[in-house]
Design a protein around this motif. Structure first.
Motif, PDB file in Angstrom:
ATOM      1  N   VAL A 196       0.852  -1.189   0.000  1.00 38.91           N
ATOM      2  CA  VAL A 196       0.000   0.000   0.000  1.00 38.91           C
ATOM      3  C   VAL A 196       0.885   1.235   0.000  1.00 38.91           C
ATOM      4  O   VAL A 196       2.055   1.195   0.360  1.00 38.91           O
ATOM      5  CB  VAL A 196      -0.929   0.001   1.227  1.00 38.91           C
ATOM      6  CG1 VAL A 196      -1.872  -1.173   1.186  1.00 38.91           C
ATOM      7  CG2 VAL A 196      -0.108  -0.027   2.520  1.00 38.91           C
ATOM      8  N   SER A 197       0.338   2.367  -0.421  1.00 42.95           N
ATOM      9  CA  SER A 197       1.127   3.591  -0.511  1.00 42.95           C
ATOM     10  C   SER A 197       1.617   4.020   0.869  1.00 42.95           C
ATOM     11  O   SER A 197       1.044   3.658   1.902  1.00 42.95           O
ATOM     12  CB  SER A 197       0.294   4.707  -1.144  1.00 42.95           C
ATOM     13  OG  SER A 197      -0.843   4.985  -0.345  1.00 42.95           O
ATOM     14  N   ALA A 198       2.677   4.790   0.878  1.00 41.04           N
ATOM     15  CA  ALA A 198       3.306   5.213   2.136  1.00 41.04           C
ATOM     16  C   ALA A 198       2.330   6.024   2.978  1.00 41.04           C
ATOM     17  O   ALA A 198       1.496   6.761   2.446  1.00 41.04           O
ATOM     18  CB  ALA A 198       4.543   6.039   1.831  1.00 41.04           C
ATOM     19  N   PRO A 199       2.431   5.915   4.301  1.00 43.44           N
ATOM     20  CA  PRO A 199       1.532   6.670   5.179  1.00 43.44           C
ATOM     21  C   PRO A 199       1.623   8.172   4.945  1.00 43.44           C
ATOM     22  O   PRO A 199       2.662   8.697   4.519  1.00 43.44           O
ATOM     23  CB  PRO A 199       2.027   6.295   6.586  1.00 43.44           C
ATOM     24  CG  PRO A 199       2.759   5.013   6.415  1.00 43.44           C
ATOM     25  CD  PRO A 199       3.357   5.055   5.048  1.00 43.44           C
ATOM     26  N   GLU A 200       0.540   8.864   5.279  1.00 43.98           N
ATOM     27  CA  GLU A 200       0.469  10.304   5.051  1.00 43.98           C
ATOM     28  C   GLU A 200       1.536  11.059   5.834  1.00 43.98           C
ATOM     29  O   GLU A 200       2.108  12.033   5.340  1.00 43.98           O
ATOM     30  CB  GLU A 200      -0.926  10.818   5.422  1.00 43.98           C
ATOM     31  CG  GLU A 200      -1.238  12.202   4.882  1.00 43.98           C
ATOM     32  CD  GLU A 200      -1.217  12.265   3.357  1.00 43.98           C
ATOM     33  OE1 GLU A 200      -0.862  13.328   2.816  1.00 43.98           O
ATOM     34  OE2 GLU A 200      -1.553  11.243   2.711  1.00 43.98           O
ATOM     35  N   LEU A 201       1.823  10.620   7.070  1.00 38.65           N
ATOM     36  CA  LEU A 201       2.841  11.297   7.871  1.00 38.65           C
ATOM     37  C   LEU A 201       4.204  11.194   7.199  1.00 38.65           C
ATOM     38  O   LEU A 201       4.979  12.159   7.182  1.00 38.65           O
ATOM     39  CB  LEU A 201       2.900  10.684   9.274  1.00 38.65           C
ATOM     40  CG  LEU A 201       3.957  11.284  10.216  1.00 38.65           C
ATOM     41  CD1 LEU A 201       3.698  12.771  10.450  1.00 38.65           C
ATOM     42  CD2 LEU A 201       3.984  10.529  11.548  1.00 38.65           C
ATOM     43  N   LEU A 202       4.516  10.039   6.617  1.00 36.04           N
ATOM     44  CA  LEU A 202       5.788   9.863   5.919  1.00 36.04           C
ATOM     45  C   LEU A 202       5.870  10.804   4.723  1.00 36.04           C
ATOM     46  O   LEU A 202       6.909  11.432   4.466  1.00 36.04           O
ATOM     47  CB  LEU A 202       5.918   8.405   5.467  1.00 36.04           C
ATOM     48  CG  LEU A 202       7.321   7.899   5.137  1.00 36.04           C
ATOM     49  CD1 LEU A 202       8.180   7.842   6.382  1.00 36.04           C
ATOM     50  CD2 LEU A 202       7.245   6.530   4.488  1.00 36.04           C
ATOM     51  N   ARG A 203       4.777  10.948   3.992  1.00 47.50           N
ATOM     52  CA  ARG A 203       4.750  11.848   2.840  1.00 47.50           C
ATOM     53  C   ARG A 203       4.891  13.304   3.281  1.00 47.50           C
ATOM     54  O   ARG A 203       5.569  14.106   2.621  1.00 47.50           O
ATOM     55  CB  ARG A 203       3.457  11.643   2.042  1.00 47.50           C
ATOM     56  CG  ARG A 203       3.361  10.263   1.398  1.00 47.50           C
ATOM     57  CD  ARG A 203       2.031  10.057   0.683  1.00 47.50           C
ATOM     58  NE  ARG A 203       2.002   8.773   0.022  1.00 47.50           N
ATOM     59  CZ  ARG A 203       2.498   8.531  -1.187  1.00 47.50           C
ATOM     60  NH1 ARG A 203       3.042   9.520  -1.883  1.00 47.50           N
ATOM     61  NH2 ARG A 203       2.438   7.332  -1.715  1.00 47.50           N
ATOM     62  N   TRP A 204       4.247  13.645   4.404  1.00 48.96           N
ATOM     63  CA  TRP A 204       4.324  14.996   4.938  1.00 48.96           C
ATOM     64  C   TRP A 204       5.769  15.340   5.300  1.00 48.96           C
ATOM     65  O   TRP A 204       6.273  16.413   4.953  1.00 48.96           O
ATOM     66  CB  TRP A 204       3.416  15.077   6.160  1.00 48.96           C
ATOM     67  CG  TRP A 204       3.438  16.358   6.925  1.00 48.96           C
ATOM     68  CD1 TRP A 204       2.790  17.519   6.614  1.00 48.96           C
ATOM     69  CD2 TRP A 204       4.143  16.609   8.152  1.00 48.96           C
ATOM     70  NE1 TRP A 204       3.045  18.474   7.572  1.00 48.96           N
ATOM     71  CE2 TRP A 204       3.868  17.940   8.522  1.00 48.96           C
ATOM     72  CE3 TRP A 204       4.958  15.829   8.966  1.00 48.96           C
ATOM     73  CZ2 TRP A 204       4.392  18.515   9.677  1.00 48.96           C
ATOM     74  CZ3 TRP A 204       5.490  16.399  10.118  1.00 48.96           C
ATOM     75  CH2 TRP A 204       5.205  17.720  10.463  1.00 48.96           C
TER      76      TRP A 204
END
Length: 322
Positions: A196-204
């Motif tokens: 699954v795509s990377a968590p939102e916190l990681l992207r932030w």
């Protein structure tokens, strides 16, 4: 779901890292079907000879990473001083984003960007070093299904970094630096399904390292802490249960690195206090002498008492400094 090759290798090291990196690249296959990106903690000023050292040490070409350069398999890309080395899609990005754990380039920034762009196809390697920059990024790689390789602590000149990694992550391989090249050759010959795509916190956090403006301010991502940022003195926000902090300027600190920075700040403050006390002692002693010369013994005695007090305080600080 389609398979893709494990064709992105990210490597981090700090103290003792040059020796470990040389041993690693010496054993890489000449036809390695993966791009290798390397961050070694460097002073912000000056130049780095690391790319040339690694280019001579093994069969793969090694060059400093260039902004916008397309990743090529069988090549080693080295972070230049004072820039984060990041992966965006199939290209390199160099960023002057906020420091992490006091470093730019930072290992965590590289690892995080690679897993955001390439998910489970990433292999993360952590080598000799101090403190724990790279451990959070290694956890992110493992969480997304990537492969984790850690230099055996008893093989590292500075075992703290690999030891911190072993305490935080269940690695796929723990081997001496000289054996990592062969391990990477075997890993790069395998394929994996993207998770699954990377968590939102990681992207932030990845947006911050890239120098962009995140969609949410740091105070909305975590809880206020009682600590201040060693880089800018701004308030730090706790965004990972006491283990990871960021300030509004984007500087990031692990608890371990923050503790070390606070210790350094305390040492600087104590040396400053010691210098001030010694200067005050010298000044009051001079003023006492001048008062005696003027025939004012009462004033001279007052200055002499102040000199004794500051001398005693200075001696106590010297004992604390060891």
């Amino acid at each position: 779901m389609a398979l893709r090759p494990r064709d992105v290798v990210v490597v981090g090291a700090s103290a003792g890292g040059v020796e470990a990196l040389r041993a690693m690249v010496a054993d890489l296959p000449a036809d390695l079907p993966a791009a290798v990106l390397v961050v070694l903690h460097l002073p912000s000023g000056g130049t780095s000879a690391l790319a040339g050292i690694l280019d001579r040490a093994g069969p793969l070409s090694a060059t400093p990473g260039r902004n916008g350069e397309r990743l090529a398999t069988g090549h080693v890309y080295v972070a230049p001083p004072d820039h984060h080395l990041l992966v965006i899609g199939d290209r390199i990005a160099l960023s002057h984003g906020p420091t992490e754990n006091g470093h730019r380039p930072a290992i965590n920034a590289l690892f995080r960007s690679a897993v955001v762009s390439h998910d489970a196809a990433v292999t993360g390697v952590l080598l000799s070093g101090v403190l724990d920059d790279g451990v959070a990024g290694l956890r992110a790689i493992a969480a997304q299904g990537g492969v984790v390789v850690i230099q055996a602590p008893d093989d590292a000149l500075y075992p703290a970094l690999p030891s911190h990694a072993l305490a935080a992550v269940s690695p796929d391989h723990v081997v001496p630096a000289a054996a990592i090249g062969e391990v990477l050759g075997k890993i790069a010959g395998t394929s994996v399904e993207n998770s699954v795509s990377a968590p939102e916190l990681l992207r932030w956090e990845n947006d911050i390292a890239g120098g962009g403006v995140p969609r949410e301010k740091v105070e909305y991502v975590g809880a206020p802490s009682e600590f201040s940022c060693p880089d800018c003195d701004g308030a730090l926000t706790d965004i990972e249960r006491g283990q990871w902090y960021r300030c509004r300027m984007g500087h990031a600190w692990s608890a371990e690195a923050l503790l070390a920075a606070q210790g350094s700040a305390l040492d600087r403050a104590m040396w400053t206090a010691l210098r001030t006390l010694e200067e005050r002692t010298a000044l009051t002693t001079r003023m006492a002498t001048q008062a005696h010369d003027r025939g004012s013994p009462a004033i001279a005695a007052r200055y002499e008492e102040q000199a004794r007090e500051t001398t005693e305080a200075a001696e106590e600080i010297r004992r604390q400094l060891g």
